[in-house]
Design a protein around this motif. Structure first.
Motif, PDB file in Angstrom:
ATOM      1  N   SER A 196       0.825  -1.207   0.000  1.00 38.53           N
ATOM      2  CA  SER A 196       0.000   0.000   0.000  1.00 38.53           C
ATOM      3  C   SER A 196       0.859   1.256   0.000  1.00 38.53           C
ATOM      4  O   SER A 196       1.820   1.371   0.770  1.00 38.53           O
ATOM      5  CB  SER A 196      -0.910   0.012   1.233  1.00 38.53           C
ATOM      6  N   ARG A 197       0.496   2.216  -0.852  1.00 39.25           N
ATOM      7  CA  ARG A 197       1.228   3.485  -0.894  1.00 39.25           C
ATOM      8  C   ARG A 197       1.041   4.286   0.390  1.00 39.25           C
ATOM      9  O   ARG A 197       1.791   5.241   0.645  1.00 39.25           O
ATOM     10  CB  ARG A 197       0.776   4.312  -2.101  1.00 39.25           C
ATOM     11  N   LEU A 198       0.073   3.900   1.226  1.00 39.04           N
ATOM     12  CA  LEU A 198      -0.090   4.556   2.524  1.00 39.04           C
ATOM     13  C   LEU A 198       1.061   4.227   3.472  1.00 39.04           C
ATOM     14  O   LEU A 198       1.241   4.907   4.482  1.00 39.04           O
ATOM     15  CB  LEU A 198      -1.413   4.133   3.170  1.00 39.04           C
ATOM     16  N   VAL A 199       1.836   3.189   3.160  1.00 39.57           N
ATOM     17  CA  VAL A 199       2.975   2.844   4.011  1.00 39.57           C
ATOM     18  C   VAL A 199       4.003   3.974   4.007  1.00 39.57           C
ATOM     19  O   VAL A 199       4.593   4.300   5.045  1.00 39.57           O
ATOM     20  CB  VAL A 199       3.615   1.515   3.545  1.00 39.57           C
ATOM     21  N   ALA A 200       4.226   4.587   2.845  1.00 41.29           N
ATOM     22  CA  ALA A 200       5.172   5.707   2.734  1.00 41.29           C
ATOM     23  C   ALA A 200       4.609   6.705   1.730  1.00 41.29           C
ATOM     24  O   ALA A 200       5.043   6.757   0.581  1.00 41.29           O
ATOM     25  CB  ALA A 200       6.547   5.215   2.307  1.00 41.29           C
ATOM     26  N   PRO A 201       3.627   7.514   2.135  1.00 45.16           N
ATOM     27  CA  PRO A 201       2.957   8.416   1.190  1.00 45.16           C
ATOM     28  C   PRO A 201       3.921   9.427   0.578  1.00 45.16           C
ATOM     29  O   PRO A 201       4.812   9.947   1.250  1.00 45.16           O
ATOM     30  CB  PRO A 201       1.913   9.129   2.063  1.00 45.16           C
ATOM     31  N   ARG A 202       3.751   9.667  -0.720  1.00 43.72           N
ATOM     32  CA  ARG A 202       4.525  10.674  -1.457  1.00 43.72           C
ATOM     33  C   ARG A 202       6.028  10.438  -1.296  1.00 43.72           C
ATOM     34  O   ARG A 202       6.821  11.364  -1.186  1.00 43.72           O
ATOM     35  CB  ARG A 202       4.140  12.088  -1.002  1.00 43.72           C
ATOM     36  N   ASN A 203       6.409   9.163  -1.287  1.00 48.10           N
ATOM     37  CA  ASN A 203       7.814   8.819  -1.105  1.00 48.10           C
ATOM     38  C   ASN A 203       8.211   7.786  -2.148  1.00 48.10           C
ATOM     39  O   ASN A 203       7.422   6.898  -2.476  1.00 48.10           O
ATOM     40  CB  ASN A 203       8.038   8.262   0.306  1.00 48.10           C
ATOM     41  N   ASN A 204       9.415   7.903  -2.659  1.00 46.76           N
ATOM     42  CA  ASN A 204       9.911   6.967  -3.667  1.00 46.76           C
ATOM     43  C   ASN A 204      10.667   5.795  -3.055  1.00 46.76           C
ATOM     44  O   ASN A 204      11.172   4.938  -3.777  1.00 46.76           O
ATOM     45  CB  ASN A 204      10.846   7.692  -4.642  1.00 46.76           C
ATOM     46  N   TYR A 205      10.756   5.781  -1.730  1.00 42.00           N
ATOM     47  CA  TYR A 205      11.569   4.777  -1.047  1.00 42.00           C
ATOM     48  C   TYR A 205      10.750   4.047   0.006  1.00 42.00           C
ATOM     49  O   TYR A 205       9.847   4.611   0.621  1.00 42.00           O
ATOM     50  CB  TYR A 205      12.784   5.431  -0.379  1.00 42.00           C
ATOM     51  N   LEU A 206      11.101   2.781   0.211  1.00 36.29           N
ATOM     52  CA  LEU A 206      10.549   1.982   1.295  1.00 36.29           C
ATOM     53  C   LEU A 206      11.664   1.682   2.293  1.00 36.29           C
ATOM     54  O   LEU A 206      12.792   1.362   1.896  1.00 36.29           O
ATOM     55  CB  LEU A 206      10.008   0.652   0.768  1.00 36.29           C
ATOM     56  N   GLY A 207      11.350   1.757   3.577  1.00 31.72           N
ATOM     57  CA  GLY A 207      12.268   1.295   4.608  1.00 31.72           C
ATOM     58  C   GLY A 207      12.015  -0.180   4.848  1.00 31.72           C
ATOM     59  O   GLY A 207      10.958  -0.563   5.356  1.00 31.72           O
ATOM     60  N   VAL A 208      12.979  -1.032   4.469  1.00 34.74           N
ATOM     61  CA  VAL A 208      12.780  -2.483   4.462  1.00 34.74           C
ATOM     62  C   VAL A 208      13.813  -3.162   5.343  1.00 34.74           C
ATOM     63  O   VAL A 208      14.995  -2.793   5.339  1.00 34.74           O
ATOM     64  CB  VAL A 208      12.889  -3.040   3.022  1.00 34.74           C
ATOM     65  N   MET A 209      13.372  -4.178   6.080  1.00 35.12           N
ATOM     66  CA  MET A 209      14.309  -5.029   6.818  1.00 35.12           C
ATOM     67  C   MET A 209      13.891  -6.481   6.667  1.00 35.12           C
ATOM     68  O   MET A 209      12.733  -6.791   6.391  1.00 35.12           O
ATOM     69  CB  MET A 209      14.364  -4.644   8.297  1.00 35.12           C
ATOM     70  N   LEU A 210      14.866  -7.356   6.845  1.00 35.19           N
ATOM     71  CA  LEU A 210      14.621  -8.789   6.870  1.00 35.19           C
ATOM     72  C   LEU A 210      14.407  -9.232   8.316  1.00 35.19           C
ATOM     73  O   LEU A 210      14.789  -8.525   9.255  1.00 35.19           O
ATOM     74  CB  LEU A 210      15.808  -9.530   6.256  1.00 35.19           C
ATOM     75  N   PRO A 211      13.813 -10.404   8.542  1.00 34.38           N
ATOM     76  CA  PRO A 211      13.652 -10.897   9.914  1.00 34.38           C
ATOM     77  C   PRO A 211      15.006 -11.025  10.606  1.00 34.38           C
ATOM     78  O   PRO A 211      15.978 -11.475   9.997  1.00 34.38           O
ATOM     79  CB  PRO A 211      13.008 -12.274   9.714  1.00 34.38           C
ATOM     80  N   TYR A 212      15.066 -10.635  11.870  1.00 33.51           N
ATOM     81  CA  TYR A 212      16.340 -10.723  12.590  1.00 33.51           C
ATOM     82  C   TYR A 212      16.233 -11.522  13.885  1.00 33.51           C
ATOM     83  O   TYR A 212      17.220 -11.662  14.610  1.00 33.51           O
ATOM     84  CB  TYR A 212      16.917  -9.329  12.860  1.00 33.51           C
ATOM     85  N   THR A 213      15.045 -12.044  14.197  1.00 32.47           N
ATOM     86  CA  THR A 213      14.892 -12.975  15.316  1.00 32.47           C
ATOM     87  C   THR A 213      14.169 -14.218  14.809  1.00 32.47           C
ATOM     88  O   THR A 213      13.453 -14.164  13.795  1.00 32.47           O
ATOM     89  CB  THR A 213      14.072 -12.371  16.470  1.00 32.47           C
ATOM     90  N   PRO A 214      14.304 -15.345  15.500  1.00 32.21           N
ATOM     91  CA  PRO A 214      13.558 -16.539  15.092  1.00 32.21           C
ATOM     92  C   PRO A 214      12.051 -16.304  15.059  1.00 32.21           C
ATOM     93  O   PRO A 214      11.357 -16.820  14.171  1.00 32.21           O
ATOM     94  CB  PRO A 214      13.949 -17.569  16.158  1.00 32.21           C
TER      95      PRO A 214
END
Length: 689
Positions: A299-317
């Motif tokens: 959803s574009r509501l995750v980062a409105p009016r932004n060309n970038y996403l802040g993404v991470m991979l899982p870091y705990t089990p």
């Protein structure tokens, strides 16, 4: 000397506890046929080793050259001691020593070996959300004091079963002295409860992580206890769920972070360069800002009016299990109301987040230190002339030239590992600024920068700040002789610093932008003897030596002091703080101050009465401070162009201006700059707009 043997005492400093260093030493000693012992103490690791000269030379060479991947050896001291004729090599119990300190490992993302066990139905730790070993898992967040042993961690109440104890006691096992070692039979566990405030169905008592995944798939918001506090999670592809989370969290526009199960899934939603991939998959596992693919169904509501996403991979089990069960990207944002500290404890979360979450995924491994996610980005040198989404090049086939990775927020995975300074310093507490606060304590050649504290605008954040200072002082055995603070008299961190000064301490006010330049010098290993540099510091606010607001500064500076060589011209901020929240006020104030009039512009569609009030504020200097800040210039331009008139998070106008400024294709590069003037004055160079 028995049989021509020699013996050496070796002291190792650095991150050498909780990272498998002692079993590494044990195996190395056996490999070279050496005898003696190794132990942890409050200052690092101590070794006595006996054998032939050739074997000892090889042992010392490999001690640093082949150290475990998570170890960071900062120094090795070797002295000759008399041989004692020892016949075995042993690992001795830890020794606490008054006044000594050691470097502490940050928390580390799940290693490949633990991940294989976690996903193997035949393994006894299959789907166990607290699987760890000496190569991964919690460290800083569970430590109450040093040396790093289980009784001094939040795992002290979990008694290991015979199988876990056997692993813990075996120097050849990768879980040897892994302090958080546990399994389903003896370790922490998770459970799922409905919000005490919202009307929700009571979960069943079967696989609670699978239940949480089904709830997320159905659009629920789940508060999840992690390493350093709680996340609020929802389905990132469900626009209604994201909108509900924003409304409850009172965060209408600030970008939210997203967690995805695998790197392959990330590449379906974002372009990922080689350096960005390295960051995403590193043991630190930070959030990385990535260019967002237009075909992504997030959803574009995750980062409105932004060309970038802040993404991470899982870091705990727990994250690995949940993300695989849910089968889609999840929003993973800090478990708090906007600008409050992240919730840490179960009872605290149930109280503070009851109106935000539908369900709570809780566990009973306590968290000692709050620990937000770190955020990094890889800046593109040619960002404004290259955009893979619209060029004639196939995305991902040609990498633009990149600069070094840069942290935006340094926290989980990085703190409390210090910056090594190019000189020794006294024990100092530097209290930091108001927004995005971190503090720093120093000892010897180390600067221990805290994890992200947050905006110092409420009592809860001040308490988090004070508690974390006491933790750092205890862990690193620091009693500050000097307290440094920002010159701004109204900052909470400044008021705290002044309240702490005793007769045994001295206090030092620091100009905000000089601190920026000095920080850059330390980051780059600049010696005090290397001389001054020309430093450029542009930001939104910094209290100047003339009592005005600085922020577009050109300084000639070293660690000891600075000269203000130039700055942007001072312009008005009608309404003070109100102008930051409403950039259209800055735009009107700047236009009026620079041209003597305010032309009618569609982007500045406000009432005539408010326009007159703003002009009167500028004319009379009523609640209208002067600023040289580059950040305020960006805000004014953003409003003038109709990009952003009012903001709901700090720097929103400038961020959206940057997004709007990105060139749509390679055929229309920007070739013209904006005119400006340079004027000499008694204060230095003034840049006229």
């Amino acid at each position: 000397m028995p049989g021509g043997l020699i013996r050496k005492a070796i002291s190792v400093r650095g991150v050498v506890q909780g990272v498998g260093f002692r079993p590494f030493v044990y195996r190395l000693a056996h490999e070279y046929g050496l005898t003696g012992w190794v132990l942890n103490h409050s200052g690092g690791v101590e070794i006595e080793v006996e054998g032939s000269a050739a074997a000892l030379a090889a042992f010392v060479r490999d001690l640093e050259g082949k150290a475990p991947p998570l170890a960071r050896v900062e120094g090795i001291e070797i002295t000759d001691v008399p041989p004692v004729g020892s016949t075995t090599f042993e690992i001795r119990h830890s020794v606490a020593e008054e006044g000594r300190y050691q470097l502490i490992s940050p928390d580390i993302a799940t290693c490949p070996d633990c991940l294989r066990e976690l996903l193997d139905p035949a393994d006894r730790r299959y789907r166990y959300p607290f699987t760890n070993c000496t190569n991964c898992g919690p460290r800083f967040t569970i430590i109450a004091d040093i040396p790093y042993d289980r009784p001094l961690t939040t795992m002290r109440d979990f008694v290991m079963c015979p199988q876990c104890q056997a692993e813990y006691d075996d120097p050849l096992d990768r879980r040897f002295h892994a302090q958080p070692n546990a399994c389903p039979a003896c370790g922490p566990h998770v459970w799922l409860v409905p919000s005490p405030q919202l009307e929700t169905l009571k979960p069943k008592a079967d696989d609670v992580i699978a239940q949480a995944a089904r709830l997320l798939q159905a659009g629920a918001i789940v508060a999840i206890k992690g390493l350093g506090g709680f996340h609020l999670a929802c389905d990132a592809t469900d626009e209604a769920a994201v909108r509900t989370l924003r409304e409850r969290k009172k965060r209408p526009a600030k970008p939210l972070a997203v967690m995805m199960a695998t790197l392959e899934e990330v590449k379906q939603h974002c372009w990922v360069s080689e350096e960005e991939e390295r960051l995403l998959t590193s043991p630190q596992c930070p959030i990385v800002l990535l260019q967002w693919r237009p075909e992504s169904n997030i959803s574009r509501l995750v980062a409105p009016r932004n060309n970038y996403l802040g993404v991470m991979l899982p870091y705990t089990p727990l994250h690995h299990i949940l993300l695989r069960d849910v089968g889609r990207p999840l929003v993973m944002t800090s478990g708090n109301l906007s600008e409050e500290p992240i919730a840490r404890d179960n009872d605290e979360a149930l109280r503070r987040l009851a109106h935000l979450a539908d369900y709570f995924l809780l566990h009973n491994r306590d968290i000692y230190a709050r620990y937000d996610d770190s955020v990094w980005f890889v800046p593109y040198v040619s960002r404004f002339t290259f955009h893979p989404s619209s060029s004639n090049l196939k995305p991902g086939t040609l990498e633009p030239e990149t600069a070094l990775s840069q942290p935006i927020r340094r926290s989980r995975g990085y703190a409390p590992f210090p910056t090594k300074l190019p000189f020794k310093v006294r024990q100092i507490l530097a209290c930091g600024a108001e927004l995005k606060n971190t503090f720093c304590v120093t000892r010897d050649e180390y600067a221990f920068l805290s994890q992200h504290i947050g905006d110092m605008e409420n009592l809860e954040t001040l308490e988090h700040f004070e508690t974390t200072i006491e933790l750092y002082k205890r862990l690193f055995r620091i009693e500050p002789e000097i307290i440094a603070y920002d010159m701004h008299p109204e900052y909470l961190a400044t008021k705290y610093a002044k309240s702490q000064v005793s007769n045994l301490q001295s206090s030092v006010p620091i100009q905000h932008h000089h601190a920026h330049i000095a920080g850059c010098l330390a980051d780059n290993g600049w010696s005090p003897d290397d001389g001054p540099v020309i430093g450029v510091a542009w930001d939104g606010t910094g209290y100047g030596t003339d009592g005005r607001i600085w922020g577009g500064e050109f300084l000639v500076a070293d660690y000891r002091g600075f000269r203000r060589a130039g700055h942007l011209e001072y312009l008005p901020m009608p309404g003070g703080e109100a102008a930051i929240r409403a950039p259209y006020r800055l735009a009107i104030g700047y236009l009026y101050a620079l041209t003597g009039r305010v032309p009618s512009l569609p982007s500045l569609d406000i009432g005539e009465a408010e326009r007159r009030i703003i002009q009167q504020q500028v004319d009379r200097g009523i609640n209208c401070p002067q600023t040289s800040a580059g950040g305020r210039l960006f805000d004014a331009v953003s409003a003038l162009l109709g990009v952003r008139q009012r903001i709901t998070y700090e720097a929103q106008a400038a961020v959206e201006l940057e997004m709007a400024a990105q060139i749509p294709n390679l055929q229309s590069p920007i070739s013209n700059g904006y005119p400006f003037g340079i004027e000499e004055s008694e204060e230095g160079i003034v840049i006229r707009l």
